[in-house]
Design an enzyme around this catalytic site. Structure first.
Site, PDB file in Angstrom:
ATOM      1  N   GLY A 241     -48.219 -25.920  55.183  1.00 53.47           N
ATOM      2  CA  GLY A 241     -48.067 -26.692  56.415  1.00 53.47           C
ATOM      3  C   GLY A 241     -46.770 -26.316  57.111  1.00 53.47           C
ATOM      4  N   SER A 242     -46.269 -27.235  57.894  1.00 53.75           N
ATOM      5  CA  SER A 242     -45.080 -26.946  58.695  1.00 53.75           C
ATOM      6  C   SER A 242     -43.827 -26.875  57.824  1.00 53.75           C
ATOM      7  CB  SER A 242     -44.906 -28.063  59.724  1.00 53.75           C
ATOM      8  OG  SER A 242     -44.779 -29.301  59.046  1.00 53.75           O
ATOM      9  N   GLY A 246     -42.456 -28.903  54.425  1.00 53.19           N
ATOM     10  CA  GLY A 246     -41.901 -28.218  53.248  1.00 53.19           C
ATOM     11  C   GLY A 246     -40.480 -28.673  52.930  1.00 53.19           C
ATOM     12  N   GLU A 263     -45.974 -22.677  51.430  1.00 50.49           N
ATOM     13  CA  GLU A 263     -46.494 -21.735  52.443  1.00 50.49           C
ATOM     14  C   GLU A 263     -46.311 -22.421  53.794  1.00 50.49           C
ATOM     15  OE1 GLU A 263     -47.761 -18.728  51.942  1.00 50.49           O
ATOM     16  OE2 GLU A 263     -48.158 -18.694  49.789  1.00 50.49           O
TER      17      GLU A 263
HETATM   18  P1  NAD Z   1     -48.357 -30.356  58.766  1.00 50.34           P
HETATM   19  O1  NAD Z   1     -47.064 -29.998  58.103  1.00 50.34           O
HETATM   20  O2  NAD Z   1     -48.340 -31.346  59.851  1.00 50.34           O
HETATM   21  O3  NAD Z   1     -49.380 -30.926  57.660  1.00 50.34           O
HETATM   22  C1  NAD Z   1     -49.768 -30.148  56.548  1.00 50.34           C
HETATM   23  C2  NAD Z   1     -50.193 -31.061  55.404  1.00 50.34           C
HETATM   24  O4  NAD Z   1     -49.035 -31.714  54.873  1.00 50.34           O
HETATM   25  C3  NAD Z   1     -51.149 -32.185  55.821  1.00 50.34           C
HETATM   26  O5  NAD Z   1     -52.132 -32.314  54.800  1.00 50.34           O
HETATM   27  C4  NAD Z   1     -50.246 -33.411  55.889  1.00 50.34           C
HETATM   28  O6  NAD Z   1     -50.905 -34.613  55.646  1.00 50.34           O
HETATM   29  C5  NAD Z   1     -49.261 -33.116  54.763  1.00 50.34           C
HETATM   30  N1  NAD Z   1     -47.943 -33.758  54.877  1.00 50.34           N
HETATM   31  C6  NAD Z   1     -47.224 -33.962  56.007  1.00 50.34           C
HETATM   32  N2  NAD Z   1     -46.045 -34.510  55.693  1.00 50.34           N
HETATM   33  C7  NAD Z   1     -46.005 -34.655  54.346  1.00 50.34           C
HETATM   34  C8  NAD Z   1     -45.039 -35.158  53.410  1.00 50.34           C
HETATM   35  N3  NAD Z   1     -43.872 -35.630  53.823  1.00 50.34           N
HETATM   36  N4  NAD Z   1     -45.331 -35.125  52.099  1.00 50.34           N
HETATM   37  C9  NAD Z   1     -46.508 -34.631  51.663  1.00 50.34           C
HETATM   38  N5  NAD Z   1     -47.470 -34.158  52.494  1.00 50.34           N
HETATM   39  C10 NAD Z   1     -47.219 -34.160  53.817  1.00 50.34           C
HETATM   40  O7  NAD Z   1     -49.014 -28.977  59.267  1.00 50.34           O
HETATM   41  P2  NAD Z   1     -50.302 -28.738  60.172  1.00 50.34           P
HETATM   42  O8  NAD Z   1     -50.027 -29.145  61.569  1.00 50.34           O
HETATM   43  O9  NAD Z   1     -51.514 -29.262  59.502  1.00 50.34           O
HETATM   44  O10 NAD Z   1     -50.419 -27.136  60.103  1.00 50.34           O
HETATM   45  C11 NAD Z   1     -49.697 -26.263  60.919  1.00 50.34           C
HETATM   46  C12 NAD Z   1     -48.493 -25.704  60.192  1.00 50.34           C
HETATM   47  O11 NAD Z   1     -48.876 -25.129  58.938  1.00 50.34           O
HETATM   48  C13 NAD Z   1     -47.823 -24.568  60.950  1.00 50.34           C
HETATM   49  O12 NAD Z   1     -46.435 -24.709  60.839  1.00 50.34           O
HETATM   50  C14 NAD Z   1     -48.301 -23.315  60.224  1.00 50.34           C
HETATM   51  O13 NAD Z   1     -47.469 -22.188  60.375  1.00 50.34           O
HETATM   52  C15 NAD Z   1     -48.352 -23.806  58.820  1.00 50.34           C
HETATM   53  N6  NAD Z   1     -49.231 -23.001  57.989  1.00 50.34           N
HETATM   54  C16 NAD Z   1     -48.674 -22.140  57.103  1.00 50.34           C
HETATM   55  C17 NAD Z   1     -49.480 -21.324  56.340  1.00 50.34           C
HETATM   56  C18 NAD Z   1     -48.889 -20.335  55.367  1.00 50.34           C
HETATM   57  O14 NAD Z   1     -49.638 -19.843  54.539  1.00 50.34           O
HETATM   58  N7  NAD Z   1     -47.612 -20.026  55.438  1.00 50.34           N
HETATM   59  C19 NAD Z   1     -50.872 -21.405  56.453  1.00 50.34           C
HETATM   60  C20 NAD Z   1     -51.417 -22.316  57.361  1.00 50.34           C
HETATM   61  C21 NAD Z   1     -50.580 -23.110  58.132  1.00 50.34           C
END
Ligand code: NAD
Length: 510
Positions: A241-242, A246, A263
């Protein structure tokens, strides 16, 4: 393109049919959280959310499954993943439909995501016979030194909306052959894809007689993710995720001495040198920058072009952008579907405004389509912005189709620009000069986890290890030897000498 968007009833019916064929009754999942389709901005369905309190039970069931699964021979564990891969093949179109309806990917990319799931299953089946350790020369006579790889424990998977099923399958196929159960917290934006994917794996588990708790899915919000992060029973937490997510997750897992695989966000660039084949370069850029409506972690967000080619290149890419078919992701011929929600569109508009204030010049795009027809759907025209330098807005990841074009004069300067962002996921160089390509791939070249030549930044194959450096989190998953993160290594010394010589010549005789 003036495609009329599908009606809400039509989309709901498609979702219901696809889910049912995968073994999921959407009515049985219904609850007080709407699942909105970005295709028309209307509710597709609703779901009940788990809460953080449900994580304890799920982890306990997974721990129970681990006790028996870890002693099943790895090639036999591979049999489960083989069956799962067959079911994915059978339901490729169904899962692809759900991906399109929930996150707005065009059909070809949505089915490509499912193909990636099939590919990782095939990889994992082969891997199940190749979980090799080493034997190492011992300094002591009559001794053998070796390493053994053992199953690690419960793997918690948190995934992002933009690869709503593939990221889970990269983790799950490998974890299962490594002997680990998986507890999955999918994106709250794509629960139907998650439920359907998990149902196919449940079916394979039942057919193969594997333990029930091997695969569990907890649909819910960040609180479910947080409970997984903090749970001492989760041996490896794999979070995609973002960077913001992370940053919250990494230290919490580290605090309990858990293992994490992160990731996170990317800010991926292509360097275009004077010797580049501009036809191929243009095609490579357009797919990587505008494909998936700019919503891939590996989306190309920056082009660093030599001053001798920047004008011609920008014009060619802009001409291709003007021809891009934007519309319903499930309509034939569409190449650019919607953004996932209004917040993504707002972030795009804010970034374009900031770019303008920081000296940027909008070349093409940035507008919105289908606003009258579907006021809650956000179809954005992919944008190109010429920037005089790498300003603050260029250094951030805006998860939308904005491509910044920057000039350079020397290759050193271009590589420095490529690396001068907080993220380190993907990168590429377009050149016909082998020395330039090698410089880019060398130790003092691109600092990213992925560095390509004459191909864009997105669209990786599962055979390689996937991930990036710096704020991208440092994790590697999928192919190559990424499996090692899912196992624990034991070093074994075996003495068959009948004596007890000590290492380093130490004497200790009583
Ligand atoms: P996001 O960070 O908003 O959410 C990702 C996941 O994390 C969701 O399931 C969310 O519920 C969970 N989450 C959010 N805050 C959390 C916390 N504090 N503790 C535990 N879990 C939590 O990301 P998004 O908008 O779904 O996806 C887009 C982002 O993901 C972009 O930044 C993109 O670059 C990244 N991404 C990275 C990869 C990679 O392999 N590097 C792959 C796909 C997406």
């Amino acid at each position: 393109m003036t495609t009329t968007l599908p009606t809400a009833d039509d989309l709901r019916q498609q979702a219901q049919d696809a889910a049912r064929r995968c073994g999921v009754d959407l009515d049985a999942l219904a609850g007080d959280h709407f699942v909105t389709s970005p295709v028309n901005g209307q509710p597709l369905s609703s779901v009940r959310w788990s809460t953080g309190a449900d994580v304890d039970g799920a982890v306990a069931r997974a721990v129970e499954a681990f006790r028996s699964w870890r002693t099943v021979p790895a090639p036999v564990r591979g049999g489960l993943v083989r069956r799962f891969g067959e079911l994915l093949r059978e339901h490729k179109a169904d899962l692809g439909t759900l991906v399109s309806l929930e996150v707005g990917k065009i059909t070809s990319e949505a089915e490509g995501e499912v193909q990636e799931m099939i590919d990782i299953c095939e990889f994992a089946v082969g891997l199940s016979r190749q979980l090799y350790g080493r034997t190492i020369s011992s300094e002591r006579p009559g001794h053998r030194l070796m390493e053994t790889w053992h199953p690690l424990g419960v793997v918690g998977v948190i995934s992002a909306f933009n690869f709503p099923a593939a990221v889970w399958s990269w983790n799950t196929a490998i974890a299962l052959v490594c002997g680990d159960p998986v507890v999955w917290k999918p994106s709250e934006l794509a629960p139907l894809t998650a439920a359907a994917s998990a149902a196919l794996l449940d079916r394979a588990i039942a057919e193969e007689g594997a333990p029930e708790g091997l695969s569990q899915v907890l649909i819910g919000g960040p609180d479910v993710g947080e409970a997984l992060v903090d749970h001492p029973g989760v041996a490896l937490l794999s979070a995609t995720g973002s960077t913001r997510m992370g940053r919250a997750v990494g230290p919490r897992v580290a605090d309990r001495f858990g293992r994490s695989l992160l990731e996170l966000g990317g800010n991926n660039a292509a360097i275009v040198t004077p010797s580049a084949d501009l036809d191929l370069t243009t095609r490579g850029i357009v797919f990587s920058a505008a494909g998936t409506a700019g919503q891939r972690c590996t989306t190309m967000r920056r082009v660093i072009a030599h001053v001798d080619v920047i004008d011609e290149l920008t014009e060619r890419v802009a001409a291709a952008y003007r021809r891009l078919p934007i519309g319903s992701p499930v309509a034939e011929g569409t190449l650019v579907g919607p953004l996932v929600h209004g917040a993504a569109y707002k972030a795009m508009q804010n970034a374009l405004e900031a770019a303008g204030q920081q000296g940027g010049e909008l070349v093409v795009g940035g507008g919105r389509r289908f606003e009258d027809e579907a006021p809650d759907a956000y179809y954005a025209e992919p944008a190109i912005v010429r920037m005089p330098e790498q300003t603050d807005v260029v250094r951030q990841e805006t998860f939308a189709p904005i491509l910044y074009v920057l000039p350079y004069r020397t290759l050193e300067e271009a590589i420095a620009l490529n690396n001068d962002v907080p993220q380190g996921l993907s990168s590429s160089i377009f050149t016909s000069d082998q020395a330039e390509a090698e410089r880019f791939l060398a130790a003092d070249g691109s600092d990213c986890g992925i560095a390509n030549v004459n191909i864009g930044t997105s669209g990786a194959e599962i055979g390689g290890a996937f991930g990036g450096e710096k704020e991208t989190g440092g994790g590697r998953e999928s192919g190559s030897d990424a499996w090692r993160s899912y196992m624990r290594r034991a070093t074994n010394t075996i003495n068959y000498s009948g004596e007890l010589p000590l290492a380093q010549g130490v004497k200790f005789t009583v």
